[in-house]
Design a protein around this motif. Structure first.
Motif, short mmCIF file in Angstrom:
data_model
loop_
_atom_site.label_atom_id
_atom_site.label_comp_id
_atom_site.label_asym_id
_atom_site.label_seq_id
_atom_site.Cartn_x
_atom_site.Cartn_y
_atom_site.Cartn_z
N GLY A 78 -4.06 -14.82 -8.16
CA GLY A 78 -3.51 -14.16 -6.98
C GLY A 78 -3.78 -14.93 -5.71
O GLY A 78 -2.93 -15.02 -4.82
N GLN A 93 4.60 -6.50 -9.85
CA GLN A 93 3.42 -7.13 -10.43
C GLN A 93 2.23 -7.03 -9.49
O GLN A 93 1.11 -6.68 -9.90
CB GLN A 93 3.71 -8.59 -10.75
CG GLN A 93 2.53 -9.33 -11.32
CD GLN A 93 2.85 -10.79 -11.58
OE1 GLN A 93 4.01 -11.20 -11.52
NE2 GLN A 93 1.85 -11.58 -11.87
N ASN A 94 2.45 -7.29 -8.22
CA ASN A 94 1.35 -7.24 -7.26
C ASN A 94 0.92 -5.81 -6.97
O ASN A 94 -0.25 -5.57 -6.69
CB ASN A 94 1.73 -7.99 -5.99
CG ASN A 94 1.65 -9.48 -6.20
OD1 ASN A 94 0.58 -10.02 -6.39
ND2 ASN A 94 2.79 -10.13 -6.20
N MET A 95 1.85 -4.86 -7.05
CA MET A 95 1.45 -3.46 -6.91
C MET A 95 0.60 -3.03 -8.10
O MET A 95 -0.34 -2.25 -7.95
CB MET A 95 2.68 -2.56 -6.77
CG MET A 95 3.33 -2.66 -5.40
SD MET A 95 4.77 -1.63 -5.22
CE MET A 95 4.07 -0.01 -5.26
N LEU A 97 -1.40 -5.04 -9.81
CA LEU A 97 -2.72 -5.63 -9.58
C LEU A 97 -3.51 -4.82 -8.56
O LEU A 97 -4.71 -4.59 -8.73
CB LEU A 97 -2.58 -7.07 -9.09
CG LEU A 97 -2.12 -8.10 -10.12
CD1 LEU A 97 -1.95 -9.45 -9.45
CD2 LEU A 97 -3.08 -8.18 -11.27
N MET A 98 -2.83 -4.38 -7.51
CA MET A 98 -3.49 -3.59 -6.48
C MET A 98 -3.98 -2.26 -7.04
O MET A 98 -5.13 -1.86 -6.81
CB MET A 98 -2.52 -3.35 -5.31
CG MET A 98 -3.14 -2.66 -4.13
SD MET A 98 -1.98 -2.49 -2.76
CE MET A 98 -0.86 -1.27 -3.38
N THR A 100 -4.54 -1.48 -10.23
CA THR A 100 -5.59 -1.74 -11.22
C THR A 100 -6.92 -1.99 -10.54
O THR A 100 -7.95 -1.44 -10.95
CB THR A 100 -5.21 -2.96 -12.08
OG1 THR A 100 -3.99 -2.69 -12.74
CG2 THR A 100 -6.28 -3.28 -13.09
N LEU A 125 -9.68 -7.98 -6.71
CA LEU A 125 -8.34 -7.89 -7.28
C LEU A 125 -7.48 -6.95 -6.43
O LEU A 125 -6.31 -7.23 -6.16
CB LEU A 125 -8.41 -7.39 -8.72
CG LEU A 125 -7.12 -7.42 -9.51
CD1 LEU A 125 -6.62 -8.84 -9.67
CD2 LEU A 125 -7.32 -6.78 -10.86
N GLY A 129 -4.17 -8.13 -4.35
CA GLY A 129 -2.92 -7.41 -4.59
C GLY A 129 -2.36 -6.78 -3.33
O GLY A 129 -1.16 -6.86 -3.06
N SER A 130 -3.22 -6.16 -2.53
CA SER A 130 -2.72 -5.52 -1.30
C SER A 130 -2.26 -6.56 -0.28
O SER A 130 -1.28 -6.33 0.44
CB SER A 130 -3.80 -4.62 -0.70
OG SER A 130 -4.94 -5.36 -0.35
N GLN A 132 -0.86 -9.47 -1.03
CA GLN A 132 0.43 -9.94 -1.51
C GLN A 132 1.52 -8.89 -1.32
O GLN A 132 2.65 -9.22 -0.95
CB GLN A 132 0.35 -10.35 -2.99
CG GLN A 132 -0.59 -11.51 -3.25
CD GLN A 132 -0.06 -12.82 -2.70
OE1 GLN A 132 0.43 -12.91 -1.59
NE2 GLN A 132 -0.19 -13.86 -3.51
N VAL A 133 1.19 -7.62 -1.57
CA VAL A 133 2.18 -6.55 -1.36
C VAL A 133 2.58 -6.49 0.11
O VAL A 133 3.76 -6.33 0.44
CB VAL A 133 1.63 -5.19 -1.86
CG1 VAL A 133 2.46 -4.04 -1.35
CG2 VAL A 133 1.58 -5.18 -3.38
#
Length: 180
Positions: A78, A93-95, A97-98, A100, A125, A129-130, A132-133
């Motif tokens: 990430g 995908q990034n949501m 990860l966020m 998770t 993680l 993720g947040s 990237q979102v």
């Protein structure tokens, strides 16, 4: 129930001693303390720092150690995606990860043994993720046009024009309102 009290009774009767039932019966709150000589067990020797870590419930002998090590790969992937343009990133995908990261960070404080190493990797993680979102959503908003501030300004100027027309020609504004 064991046969021990009965055995003591018959042994005492044979020797002529008074039977002792109560001495062998203990309540659940009483317990017999054994000494080290009775158990024939040596006291544990003090362990070094490495052996404590190696033999701990979250040490390298367990999955509680290796799962976070492997999960750092997701965090590093990430972080490597920070260099990619936002248009080539996947929002779902990034949501995932966020979500998770957020869910498992909380869960790491509930499970036993409490694994702070796993909580740390899941927190990072969630952060990756947040981030990237947020990048993806800002990119999608920029594709739609102007920013929110400029949209508010456009709406305000349109409303100002409607009010000016209503002040200049009230009857015409009333007829336009009936038509719309």
């Amino acid at each position: 129930m064991s046969a021990r009290p009965a055995l003591r009774f018959f042994t005492a009767a044979r020797t002529g001693a008074a039977p002792t039932f109560r001495s062998s019966i203990r309540t659940p709150f009483q317990r017999r303390v054994q000494t080290a000589a009775e158990t024939n067990v040596e006291p544990p020797s003090p362990q070094s720092g490495f052996s404590k870590f190696f033999n701990s419930p979250v040490g390298p002998k367990t999955v509680h150690f290796w799962a976070p090590i492997m999960k750092w790969g997701l965090v590093l992937a990430g972080v490597a995606d920070f260099a990619r343009p936002a248009e080539s990133l996947s929002l779902t995908q990034n949501m995932a990860l966020m979500a998770t990261g957020a869910i498992w960070t909380r869960w790491c404080f509930i499970i036993k043994p409490r694994n702070l190493f796993l909580a740390a990797v899941n927190f990072f993680l969630f952060c990756v993720g947040s981030t990237q979102v947020t990048r993806i959503l800002m990119y999608q908003q920029s594709l739609k046009g102007d920013s929110m501030g400029s949209e508010v300004k456009k709406a305000a100027t349109e409303q100002a024009q409607v009010v000016e027309e209503a002040v200049k020609d009230p009857k015409g504004a009333l007829e336009k309102a009936k038509v719309n």
